[in-house]
Design an enzyme around this catalytic site. Structure first.
Site, PDB file in Angstrom:
ATOM      1  N   ASP A  40       0.682  -1.730   0.376  1.00  0.00           N
ATOM      2  CA  ASP A  40      -0.227   0.058   0.347  1.00  0.00           C
ATOM      3  C   ASP A  40       0.884   1.509   0.227  1.00  0.00           C
ATOM      4  O   ASP A  40       1.780   1.623   1.033  1.00  0.00           O
ATOM      5  CB  ASP A  40      -0.847  -0.152   1.238  1.00  0.00           C
ATOM      6  CG  ASP A  40      -2.124   0.804   1.024  1.00  0.00           C
ATOM      7  OD1 ASP A  40      -2.756   1.786   0.350  1.00  0.00           O
ATOM      8  OD2 ASP A  40      -2.962   0.911   2.142  1.00  0.00           O
ATOM      9  N   ASP A  41       1.172   1.831  -0.710  1.00  0.00           N
ATOM     10  CA  ASP A  41       1.819   3.474  -0.859  1.00  0.00           C
ATOM     11  C   ASP A  41       3.408   2.839  -1.188  1.00  0.00           C
ATOM     12  O   ASP A  41       4.352   3.946  -0.795  1.00  0.00           O
ATOM     13  CB  ASP A  41       1.517   4.279  -0.216  1.00  0.00           C
ATOM     14  CG  ASP A  41      -0.613   4.608   0.105  1.00  0.00           C
ATOM     15  OD1 ASP A  41      -0.922   3.886  -0.486  1.00  0.00           O
ATOM     16  OD2 ASP A  41      -0.292   5.514   0.572  1.00  0.00           O
ATOM     17  N   CYS A  80      -6.369   4.002  -3.561  1.00  0.00           N
ATOM     18  CA  CYS A  80      -6.322   2.534  -3.103  1.00  0.00           C
ATOM     19  C   CYS A  80      -7.370   1.811  -3.470  1.00  0.00           C
ATOM     20  O   CYS A  80      -7.426   0.482  -3.950  1.00  0.00           O
ATOM     21  CB  CYS A  80      -6.021   2.417  -1.130  1.00  0.00           C
ATOM     22  SG  CYS A  80      -4.699   3.031  -0.650  1.00  0.00           S
ATOM     23  N   ARG A  84      -7.358  -1.913  -5.972  1.00  0.00           N
ATOM     24  CA  ARG A  84      -8.219  -2.519  -6.103  1.00  0.00           C
ATOM     25  C   ARG A  84      -8.666  -3.024  -6.688  1.00  0.00           C
ATOM     26  O   ARG A  84      -8.656  -4.500  -6.956  1.00  0.00           O
ATOM     27  CB  ARG A  84      -7.925  -3.220  -3.713  1.00  0.00           C
ATOM     28  CG  ARG A  84      -6.951  -2.418  -3.880  1.00  0.00           C
ATOM     29  CD  ARG A  84      -7.278  -2.419  -2.286  1.00  0.00           C
ATOM     30  NE  ARG A  84      -5.539  -1.487  -1.523  1.00  0.00           N
ATOM     31  CZ  ARG A  84      -4.522  -1.613  -0.986  1.00  0.00           C
ATOM     32  NH1 ARG A  84      -5.102  -2.916  -0.657  1.00  0.00           N
ATOM     33  NH2 ARG A  84      -3.981  -1.317  -0.925  1.00  0.00           N
ATOM     34  N   LYS A 137      -5.145  -5.814   3.738  1.00  0.00           N
ATOM     35  CA  LYS A 137      -5.932  -5.060   3.588  1.00  0.00           C
ATOM     36  C   LYS A 137      -6.785  -4.957   2.178  1.00  0.00           C
ATOM     37  O   LYS A 137      -5.968  -5.325   0.897  1.00  0.00           O
ATOM     38  CB  LYS A 137      -4.902  -3.621   2.956  1.00  0.00           C
ATOM     39  CG  LYS A 137      -6.161  -2.499   2.339  1.00  0.00           C
ATOM     40  CD  LYS A 137      -5.026  -0.929   2.528  1.00  0.00           C
ATOM     41  CE  LYS A 137      -6.593  -0.356   2.074  1.00  0.00           C
ATOM     42  NZ  LYS A 137      -5.382   1.361   1.887  1.00  0.00           N
ATOM     43  N   HIS A 139     -10.113  -3.181   1.590  1.00  0.00           N
ATOM     44  CA  HIS A 139     -10.877  -1.630   1.473  1.00  0.00           C
ATOM     45  C   HIS A 139     -11.643  -1.842   0.364  1.00  0.00           C
ATOM     46  O   HIS A 139     -11.280  -0.799  -0.935  1.00  0.00           O
ATOM     47  CB  HIS A 139      -9.436  -0.912   0.380  1.00  0.00           C
ATOM     48  CG  HIS A 139      -9.841   0.397   1.080  1.00  0.00           C
ATOM     49  ND1 HIS A 139      -9.148   1.347   0.940  1.00  0.00           N
ATOM     50  CD2 HIS A 139     -11.008   0.946   1.109  1.00  0.00           C
ATOM     51  CE1 HIS A 139      -9.866   2.382   1.590  1.00  0.00           C
ATOM     52  NE2 HIS A 139     -10.355   2.591   1.799  1.00  0.00           N
ATOM     53  N   SER A 162      -8.109   1.123   5.387  1.00  0.00           N
ATOM     54  CA  SER A 162      -6.810   1.723   5.213  1.00  0.00           C
ATOM     55  C   SER A 162      -6.892   1.639   7.046  1.00  0.00           C
ATOM     56  O   SER A 162      -7.441   2.073   8.270  1.00  0.00           O
ATOM     57  CB  SER A 162      -6.849   2.870   4.556  1.00  0.00           C
ATOM     58  OG  SER A 162      -6.880   3.415   2.745  1.00  0.00           O
ATOM     59  N   HIS A 235       1.232   2.072   3.665  1.00  0.00           N
ATOM     60  CA  HIS A 235       0.716   3.678   4.129  1.00  0.00           C
ATOM     61  C   HIS A 235       0.446   4.188   5.680  1.00  0.00           C
ATOM     62  O   HIS A 235       0.919   3.401   6.240  1.00  0.00           O
ATOM     63  CB  HIS A 235      -0.672   2.411   3.995  1.00  0.00           C
ATOM     64  CG  HIS A 235      -1.754   4.284   4.277  1.00  0.00           C
ATOM     65  ND1 HIS A 235      -2.583   4.815   4.960  1.00  0.00           N
ATOM     66  CD2 HIS A 235      -2.316   4.450   2.813  1.00  0.00           C
ATOM     67  CE1 HIS A 235      -3.417   5.786   4.238  1.00  0.00           C
ATOM     68  NE2 HIS A 235      -3.769   5.201   3.631  1.00  0.00           N
ATOM     69  N   ASP A 287      -0.283  -0.459  -4.992  1.00  0.00           N
ATOM     70  CA  ASP A 287      -1.739  -0.406  -5.664  1.00  0.00           C
ATOM     71  C   ASP A 287      -1.297   1.542  -5.625  1.00  0.00           C
ATOM     72  O   ASP A 287      -2.449   1.781  -6.381  1.00  0.00           O
ATOM     73  CB  ASP A 287      -2.748  -0.364  -4.479  1.00  0.00           C
ATOM     74  CG  ASP A 287      -2.549   0.972  -2.975  1.00  0.00           C
ATOM     75  OD1 ASP A 287      -1.159   1.371  -2.912  1.00  0.00           O
ATOM     76  OD2 ASP A 287      -3.225   1.520  -2.772  1.00  0.00           O
ATOM     77  N   ASN A 288      -1.045   1.901  -5.258  1.00  0.00           N
ATOM     78  CA  ASN A 288      -0.153   3.428  -5.860  1.00  0.00           C
ATOM     79  C   ASN A 288       0.968   4.078  -5.441  1.00  0.00           C
ATOM     80  O   ASN A 288       1.999   2.812  -5.376  1.00  0.00           O
ATOM     81  CB  ASN A 288      -1.833   4.265  -5.564  1.00  0.00           C
ATOM     82  CG  ASN A 288      -2.101   4.539  -4.246  1.00  0.00           C
ATOM     83  OD1 ASN A 288      -2.911   3.775  -3.274  1.00  0.00           O
ATOM     84  ND2 ASN A 288      -0.722   4.811  -3.335  1.00  0.00           N
ATOM     85  N   LYS A 308       0.889   9.303  -4.914  1.00  0.00           N
ATOM     86  CA  LYS A 308      -0.251   8.310  -5.264  1.00  0.00           C
ATOM     87  C   LYS A 308      -0.874  10.070  -5.727  1.00  0.00           C
ATOM     88  O   LYS A 308      -0.733  11.336  -4.519  1.00  0.00           O
ATOM     89  CB  LYS A 308      -0.022   8.248  -3.220  1.00  0.00           C
ATOM     90  CG  LYS A 308      -1.443   8.418  -3.018  1.00  0.00           C
ATOM     91  CD  LYS A 308      -2.017   7.583  -1.590  1.00  0.00           C
ATOM     92  CE  LYS A 308      -2.887   7.475  -1.058  1.00  0.00           C
ATOM     93  NZ  LYS A 308      -2.707   7.056   0.326  1.00  0.00           N
TER      94      LYS A 308
HETATM   95 MG    MG Z   1      -2.444   3.075  -1.476  1.00  0.00          MG
END
Ligand code: MG
Length: 469
Positions: A40-41, A80, A84, A137, A139, A162, A235, A287-288, A308
């Site tokens: 995540d991130d 996010c 996803r 995660k 989301h 998150s 994240h 994811d980003n 992001k």
């Molecule tokens: Mg993310």
């Protein structure tokens, strides 16, 4: 019928039965397992195999050396929830209502989630006889009808949104992380659909997700399986286990990434020890891009622009490592791929067919992965910001119709007429606009964007509704 004839017929039938039985067994054994490790991130520049000078990622570096490092691999969105949704369905979020211009992701008060009419990688593979597990995660909706066990996964352990949501304290996120105050975020930990811990002790979350994934590998080893391991980190807010505290030269952010790297090592060790490493396709990505406003607590997109929340490369191009020992030709892959391609690729490798009742945005990369062709079937990338198409890449050219720097830096999107044009080979950092010299390329990419838009029928967003409305 003479007795000898009967005997011969019986023997032939028995031989055929043995042959078909053997063929079926061999076919089943050849179907690979799939493990997707989704951060995540994480930024494009955050792994040592992608050039980070002070974060050490030896397990990912080894995986990249034995397998493939993809340098042009994209996600379906720059935040996010839609990212996803794109990975798990193989469809752009604009097609299934998993994006919005107003609420860009789902929140704890959201009433929506991924519709059950959508087919996830898990539900598609379950149909082909695969075992499935989601860890980490989610989301894509925290209400029971949207959780992983309603979307083809046999089991789920994780935080459903998150790790910075359900915030209780007002002190800043840097201090919270440094003081390891996980109680400041009242996020739940779910086992299937039940809350088993609240607030989640996030200091051990990477370790516990890893243990769950390793346990599932042991449980599933005799059957084909798909494990989706979606880390809650890096994240913000950052947390790491005691063993990783103050161990990285990069500080707390490096500690977190190095623990995720350890986790990759544990997963690969488990695959090896259960004898399935060579029959398992592992994909590691994020994811980003990095959440840059958090300074040293956010990652780095390396030489890519922005992070992001933006459709500049740093928001949507991810550091991606793929392994499948014995099948993949090791090396750096510069062809284009995307998380959207995973569903069609996995279904194809599992011997299934894509449902014909819906449009897919993913391409089947299986021939490319097996070395049957040296061209990826993906030539273009469509960069969505919420519900709007902001940019298009085809080959090395990328055109921006609109831009918006990540989150807080810029309030309104800037409209570009004429559009901006960059050559991502010559200029990966998107610094030098070459639109004035190349009107015919702008024209070609604009026509491609128009054609794409014609095929989109936007549906109602599932991200905007609130519980109790
Ligand atoms: Mg993310």
């Amino acid at each position: 019928m003479p007795k000898a004839d009967v005997m011969i017929r019986i023997s032939v039938s028995a031989l055929l039965a043995v042959f078909f039985c053997h063929t079926l067994t061999a076919g089943a054994a050849e179907r690979p397992n799939f493990v997707v490790i989704f951060c995540d991130d994480l930024g494009y520049g955050d792994l040592s195999c992608f050039g980070h000078p002070s974060i050490k990622t030896p397990h990912l570096d080894a995986m990249a050396a034995e397998g493939q490092k993809w340098t042009n691999f994209y996600v379906a969105a720059c935040v996010c929830t839609p990212s996803r949704a794109g990975l798990l369905t193989g469809r752009l979020p604009i097609r299934n209502g998993m994006c919005s211009d107003t609420r860009r992701v789902l929140f704890p008060d959201s009433s929506g989630g991924l519709p059950t009419s959508e087919i996830t990688i898990a539900s598609a593979l379950k149909k082909e006889g695969y075992r499935t597990a989601a860890v980490g995660k989610w989301h894509l909706g925290h209400l029971p009808e949207f959780l992983p066990t309603s979307h083809g996964f046999e089991s789920y352990l994780g935080i459903p949104y998150s790790n910075d949501m359900d915030k209780l304290d007002k002190i800043d996120q840097f201090l919270l992380a440094e003081q390891e105050k996980f109680t400041s975020y009242n996020v739940p930990l779910l086992r299937n659909k039940e809350v088993i811990e609240r607030p989640t002790d996030q200091r051990t979350i990477t370790k516990r997700y890893t243990e769950e994934a390793v346990k599932k590998i042991g449980e599933f080893k005799e059957e084909p399986f798909f494990i989706y391991l979606a880390h809650s980190l890096p994240h913000i807010p950052l947390f790491r286990s005691a063993e990783f505290k103050d161990t990285s030269a990069n500080g707390i952010y490096g500690d977190v990434i190095e623990e995720i790297d350890w986790s990759v090592g544990q997963v690969r060790k488990a695959l090896k020890e259960t004898g399935v490493l060579e029959n398992t396709l592992v994909v590691f990505t994020s994811d980003n891009g990095p959440w840059e406003r958090f300074k040293t607590h956010g990652g780095s997109a390396g030489m890519l622009r922005d992070g992001k929340g933006s459709t500049w490369e740093g928001g949507m191009r991810e550091p991606t490592v793929v392994s499948w020992p014995g099948t993949l030709k090791p090396g750096t892959v510069t062809e284009i791929g995307a998380t959207l391609d995973l569903l069609p690729t996995f279904v194809s490798l599992a011997g299934g067919n894509l449902p014909e009742d819906r449009i897919y945005d993913g391409h089947d990369l299986s021939d490319f992965l097996k070395g049957k062709t040296d061209k990826s079937p993906r030539e273009a990338v469509f960069y969505y910001h919420g519900e709007q198409l902001f940019a298009v890449r085809k080959g090395n050219y990328k055109v921006h119709f609109k831009t918006k720097t990540s989150y807080v830096k810029q309030k309104q999107a800037e409209v570009h007429d004429p559009a901006l044009l960059y050559h991502l080979g010559h200029d990966p950092g998107e610094e030098w606009n070459i639109a004035p010299e190349n009107p015919e390329i702008i024209e070609e990419l604009t026509a491609l964007a128009d054609e794409h838009r014609k095929g989109i029928k936007p549906v109602k967003s599932h991200l905007t509704g609130r519980i109790g409305e």
